[in-house]
Design a protein around this motif. Structure first.
Motif, mmCIF file in Angstrom:
data_model
loop_
_atom_site.group_PDB
_atom_site.id
_atom_site.type_symbol
_atom_site.label_atom_id
_atom_site.label_comp_id
_atom_site.label_asym_id
_atom_site.label_seq_id
_atom_site.Cartn_x
_atom_site.Cartn_y
_atom_site.Cartn_z
ATOM 1 N N GLU A 62 0.824 -1.204 0.000
ATOM 2 C CA GLU A 62 0.000 0.000 0.000
ATOM 3 C C GLU A 62 0.860 1.256 0.000
ATOM 4 O OE1 GLU A 62 -2.728 -0.175 3.254
ATOM 5 O OE2 GLU A 62 -3.706 -1.978 2.481
ATOM 6 N N ARG A 63 1.945 1.254 0.768
ATOM 7 C CA ARG A 63 2.833 2.428 0.791
ATOM 8 C C ARG A 63 3.449 2.662 -0.569
ATOM 9 N NH1 ARG A 63 6.906 1.475 5.331
ATOM 10 N NH2 ARG A 63 5.852 -0.486 5.640
ATOM 11 N N ALA A 64 3.879 1.589 -1.219
ATOM 12 C CA ALA A 64 4.474 1.730 -2.550
ATOM 13 C C ALA A 64 3.442 2.248 -3.539
ATOM 14 C CB ALA A 64 5.038 0.391 -3.008
ATOM 15 N N GLU A 65 2.217 1.778 -3.418
ATOM 16 C CA GLU A 65 1.141 2.229 -4.309
ATOM 17 C C GLU A 65 0.839 3.712 -4.080
ATOM 18 O OE1 GLU A 65 -1.593 2.220 -7.254
ATOM 19 O OE2 GLU A 65 -0.273 0.561 -6.739
ATOM 20 N N ARG A 66 0.789 4.140 -2.820
ATOM 21 C CA ARG A 66 0.528 5.556 -2.529
ATOM 22 C C ARG A 66 1.643 6.439 -3.066
ATOM 23 N NH1 ARG A 66 -0.851 5.616 3.734
ATOM 24 N NH2 ARG A 66 0.979 4.302 3.617
ATOM 25 N N ARG A 67 2.887 6.006 -2.904
ATOM 26 C CA ARG A 67 4.013 6.780 -3.435
ATOM 27 C C ARG A 67 3.943 6.866 -4.950
ATOM 28 N NH1 ARG A 67 8.730 4.049 0.190
ATOM 29 N NH2 ARG A 67 8.272 5.153 2.104
ATOM 30 N N SER A 68 3.587 5.764 -5.576
ATOM 31 C CA SER A 68 3.479 5.738 -7.035
ATOM 32 C C SER A 68 2.389 6.689 -7.518
ATOM 33 C CB SER A 68 3.186 4.314 -7.497
ATOM 34 O OG SER A 68 2.982 4.278 -8.884
ATOM 35 N N ARG A 69 1.227 6.668 -6.849
ATOM 36 C CA ARG A 69 0.141 7.587 -7.227
ATOM 37 C C ARG A 69 0.552 9.036 -7.031
ATOM 38 N NH1 ARG A 69 -3.961 6.086 -3.560
ATOM 39 N NH2 ARG A 69 -3.304 3.951 -3.369
ATOM 40 N N ALA A 70 1.247 9.317 -5.935
ATOM 41 C CA ALA A 70 1.686 10.694 -5.677
ATOM 42 C C ALA A 70 2.701 11.142 -6.720
ATOM 43 C CB ALA A 70 2.284 10.796 -4.272
ATOM 44 N N ALA A 71 3.609 10.263 -7.100
ATOM 45 C CA ALA A 71 4.601 10.615 -8.127
ATOM 46 C C ALA A 71 3.928 10.854 -9.472
ATOM 47 C CB ALA A 71 5.637 9.499 -8.254
ATOM 48 N N LYS A 72 2.950 10.038 -9.817
ATOM 49 C CA LYS A 72 2.211 10.245 -11.076
ATOM 50 C C LYS A 72 1.476 11.573 -11.053
ATOM 51 C CE LYS A 72 1.560 5.399 -12.245
ATOM 52 N NZ LYS A 72 0.613 4.283 -12.343
ATOM 53 N N HIS A 73 0.904 11.909 -9.894
ATOM 54 C CA HIS A 73 0.202 13.189 -9.756
ATOM 55 C C HIS A 73 1.172 14.359 -9.973
ATOM 56 C CE1 HIS A 73 -2.647 16.139 -8.248
ATOM 57 N NE2 HIS A 73 -1.739 16.549 -7.377
ATOM 58 N N GLY A 74 2.337 14.272 -9.359
ATOM 59 C CA GLY A 74 3.343 15.333 -9.526
ATOM 60 C C GLY A 74 3.793 15.460 -10.972
ATOM 61 N N HIS A 75 4.026 14.331 -11.629
ATOM 62 C CA HIS A 75 4.436 14.369 -13.037
ATOM 63 C C HIS A 75 3.333 14.959 -13.911
ATOM 64 C CE1 HIS A 75 8.288 12.377 -12.760
ATOM 65 N NE2 HIS A 75 7.754 11.451 -11.980
ATOM 66 N N SER A 76 2.099 14.617 -13.601
ATOM 67 C CA SER A 76 0.973 15.150 -14.364
ATOM 68 C C SER A 76 0.868 16.661 -14.204
ATOM 69 C CB SER A 76 -0.319 14.472 -13.904
ATOM 70 O OG SER A 76 -1.420 15.011 -14.576
ATOM 71 N N LEU A 77 1.043 17.151 -12.979
ATOM 72 C CA LEU A 77 1.028 18.597 -12.745
ATOM 73 C C LEU A 77 2.134 19.300 -13.527
ATOM 74 C CD1 LEU A 77 0.324 18.882 -8.916
ATOM 75 C CD2 LEU A 77 -1.117 19.739 -10.756
ATOM 76 N N LEU A 78 3.320 18.719 -13.479
ATOM 77 C CA LEU A 78 4.443 19.337 -14.191
ATOM 78 C C LEU A 78 4.222 19.330 -15.703
ATOM 79 C CD1 LEU A 78 7.440 17.957 -12.116
ATOM 80 C CD2 LEU A 78 6.594 20.301 -12.166
ATOM 81 N N ASP A 79 3.665 18.246 -16.228
ATOM 82 C CA ASP A 79 3.382 18.176 -17.662
ATOM 83 C C ASP A 79 2.350 19.225 -18.073
ATOM 84 O OD1 ASP A 79 5.178 16.086 -17.938
ATOM 85 O OD2 ASP A 79 3.624 14.514 -17.917
ATOM 86 N N THR A 80 1.312 19.401 -17.243
ATOM 87 C CA THR A 80 0.292 20.401 -17.560
ATOM 88 C C THR A 80 0.863 21.804 -17.454
ATOM 89 O OG1 THR A 80 -1.350 18.866 -16.658
ATOM 90 C CG2 THR A 80 -2.071 21.104 -17.080
ATOM 91 N N LEU A 81 1.715 22.035 -16.468
ATOM 92 C CA LEU A 81 2.382 23.342 -16.367
ATOM 93 C C LEU A 81 3.238 23.619 -17.595
ATOM 94 C CD1 LEU A 81 3.615 23.804 -12.688
ATOM 95 C CD2 LEU A 81 2.113 25.309 -13.982
ATOM 96 N N GLU A 82 3.911 22.598 -18.095
ATOM 97 C CA GLU A 82 4.728 22.754 -19.303
ATOM 98 C C GLU A 82 3.847 23.106 -20.499
ATOM 99 O OE1 GLU A 82 8.094 23.016 -21.584
ATOM 100 O OE2 GLU A 82 7.978 22.771 -19.415
ATOM 101 N N SER A 83 2.672 22.505 -20.569
ATOM 102 C CA SER A 83 1.748 22.830 -21.656
ATOM 103 C C SER A 83 1.254 24.265 -21.549
ATOM 104 C CB SER A 83 0.553 21.877 -21.644
ATOM 105 O OG SER A 83 0.969 20.552 -21.821
ATOM 106 N N VAL A 84 0.988 24.715 -20.326
ATOM 107 C CA VAL A 84 0.575 26.110 -20.117
ATOM 108 C C VAL A 84 1.695 27.050 -20.538
ATOM 109 C CG1 VAL A 84 -0.004 27.824 -18.345
ATOM 110 C CG2 VAL A 84 -1.125 25.597 -18.340
ATOM 111 N N ARG A 85 2.923 26.696 -20.217
ATOM 112 C CA ARG A 85 4.070 27.522 -20.626
ATOM 113 C C ARG A 85 4.164 27.612 -22.145
ATOM 114 N NH1 ARG A 85 9.564 27.499 -21.949
ATOM 115 N NH2 ARG A 85 9.748 25.271 -22.172
ATOM 116 N N ALA A 86 3.953 26.490 -22.805
ATOM 117 C CA ALA A 86 3.981 26.499 -24.273
ATOM 118 C C ALA A 86 2.850 27.354 -24.824
ATOM 119 C CB ALA A 86 3.880 25.070 -24.809
ATOM 120 N N ASP A 87 1.683 27.277 -24.187
ATOM 121 C CA ASP A 87 0.561 28.122 -24.611
ATOM 122 C C ASP A 87 0.889 29.602 -24.427
ATOM 123 O OD1 ASP A 87 -0.893 25.883 -25.251
ATOM 124 O OD2 ASP A 87 -2.229 25.987 -23.506
ATOM 125 N N LEU A 88 1.529 29.927 -23.300
ATOM 126 C CA LEU A 88 1.907 31.325 -23.053
ATOM 127 C C LEU A 88 2.881 31.826 -24.113
ATOM 128 C CD1 LEU A 88 2.332 31.388 -19.174
ATOM 129 C CD2 LEU A 88 0.689 32.714 -20.520
#
Length: 139
Positions: A62-88
């Motif tokens: 369960e701990r490994a799964e929670r860490r994995s979900r949190a890391a995916k969430h962080g990567h998703s946020l960073l990817d969306t921020l990169e897309s916003v930067r490209a839009d800007l």
């Protein structure tokens, strides 16, 4: 490639090889130190008993799964921020991306690891700053 008809190797001698013996006629015999004592039978490996071990294994998973979900969430946020930067840089920020960022910061999973949670907080702070600059976040 399929190999069939495996035969055990019995003697390792080339053609025409002859057995050599010492001049005295003695052959090698290992010294077994006199009498051979038979060892006692070893006990089988202790099976994992009790629910504690099973619960511990589930907790690790369960701990490994929670860490994995949190890391995916962080990567998703960073990817969306990169897309916003490209839009800007292109001069037109997509409203869909901004709404996606707003939804993503509201759905933060807890990893249970203080270091991972700290990094996620920093990423989310950056997202909030970018949203505030574009008039989409007020807190």
């Amino acid at each position: 490639m399929r190999i069939t008809g495996n035969k055990p190797i019995t003697g390792v001698q080339g053609k025409g090889a002859k057995k050599k013996t010492d001049a005295g006629g003695e052959q090698f015999a290992p010294d077994l130190g006199g009498e051979v004592v038979q060892s006692s039978q070893t006990a089988g490996g202790a099976a994992i008993q009790g629910m504690d071990a099973l619960l511990a294994l589930q907790e690790v998973d369960e701990r490994a799964e929670r860490r994995s979900r949190a890391a995916k969430h962080g990567h998703s946020l960073l990817d969306t921020l990169e897309s916003v930067r490209a839009d800007l840089l292109a001069g037109q920020v997509s409203e869909d991306r901004l709404e996606l960022l707003e939804r993503q910061i509201s759905k933060r999973p807890q990893s249970g690891d203080p270091q991972i949670d700290s990094v996620l907080e920093e990423i989310e702070l950056r997202v909030k700053v970018e949203l505030a600059k574009l008039g989409r976040f007020s807190d």
